[in-house]
Design a protein around this motif. Structure first.
Motif, short mmCIF file in Angstrom:
data_model
loop_
_atom_site.label_atom_id
_atom_site.label_comp_id
_atom_site.label_asym_id
_atom_site.label_seq_id
_atom_site.Cartn_x
_atom_site.Cartn_y
_atom_site.Cartn_z
N LYS A 76 53.84 -10.89 2.02
CA LYS A 76 53.25 -11.62 1.95
C LYS A 76 51.68 -10.83 1.46
N LYS A 80 48.65 -14.60 1.52
CA LYS A 80 49.78 -15.65 0.25
C LYS A 80 51.52 -15.34 0.30
N THR A 126 52.17 -19.54 -4.41
CA THR A 126 51.88 -21.18 -4.25
C THR A 126 52.32 -22.23 -4.65
N GLY A 131 49.38 -26.89 -2.32
CA GLY A 131 49.50 -25.37 -1.67
C GLY A 131 50.69 -24.96 -0.51
#
Length: 184
Positions: A76, A80, A126, A131
């Motif tokens: 992470k 994201k 993503t 996304g």
């Protein structure tokens, strides 16, 4: 009779009507007012800076020894998913072979990794369509597949099929050593 004989002060700066004296007073007043405005506005401007926890997420370091050849780790970063992939020689060869294919968002495999380190592919995980988070190993090109809307990426993270308009993004990163990267 002259002014000096009547007792007038010959010093031009002593006169109350001296224009230079008024200029100084105006400049000093404007400077003091500007300082007051800045000191009042600074707390409002300063509160717009990112919070400490946000700044802490701006950069991360990752130990590459945790990833085996052919494996991908998801980390992470800035809220994201970040894909850290240790590509196999076969995956690298497939990506290089497709450099001249008809690509929606043209990019060579070499432009998507650091020089001399083609085995390490670092991507923001993503989908560039809406996304979603694509999964590795799906689709026709051996790379990532977004199950939400069907976007297919190759082993270099380049869009090959589906609605996504762009390749998976490559973040700003550097190698701190042969086994450690810094992202951000």
């Amino acid at each position: 009779m002259s002014d000096t004989a009547l007792g007038a002060n010959p010093d031009p700066h002593a006169s109350a009507d001296d224009p230079h004296r008024r200029d100084f007073i105006h400049i000093a007043t404007v400077a003091a007012a500007a300082g007051a405005v800045v000191s009042l506005a600074w707390p409002f401007i300063d509160q717009m800076n990112p919070a400490g926890d946000t700044l802490a997420m701006a950069e991360i370091e990752f130990d590459l020894t945790k990833v085996q050849e052919g494996q991908q780790v998801v980390v992470k970063w800035r809220g994201k998913p970040l894909f850290v992939r240790y590509r196999t020689p076969k995956e690298i060869a497939e990506a290089v072979h497709d450099d001249h294919a008809d690509l929606r968002d043209p990019a060579t495999d070499e432009s998507r990794h650091k020089p001399g380190k083609p085995q390490w592919l670092i991507l923001i995980g993503t989908c560039t369509h809406l996304g979603c988070v694509p999964t590795f190993g799906g689709g026709d090109y051996g790379g990532w597949f977004c199950p939400c809307h069907g976007s297919v990426y190759d082993t270099s993270g380049r869009i090959r099929k589906g609605p996504a308009p762009k390749n998976l993004a490559v973040p700003d990163y550097n190698f701190l050593s042969d086994t450690k990267i810094k992202v951000g």
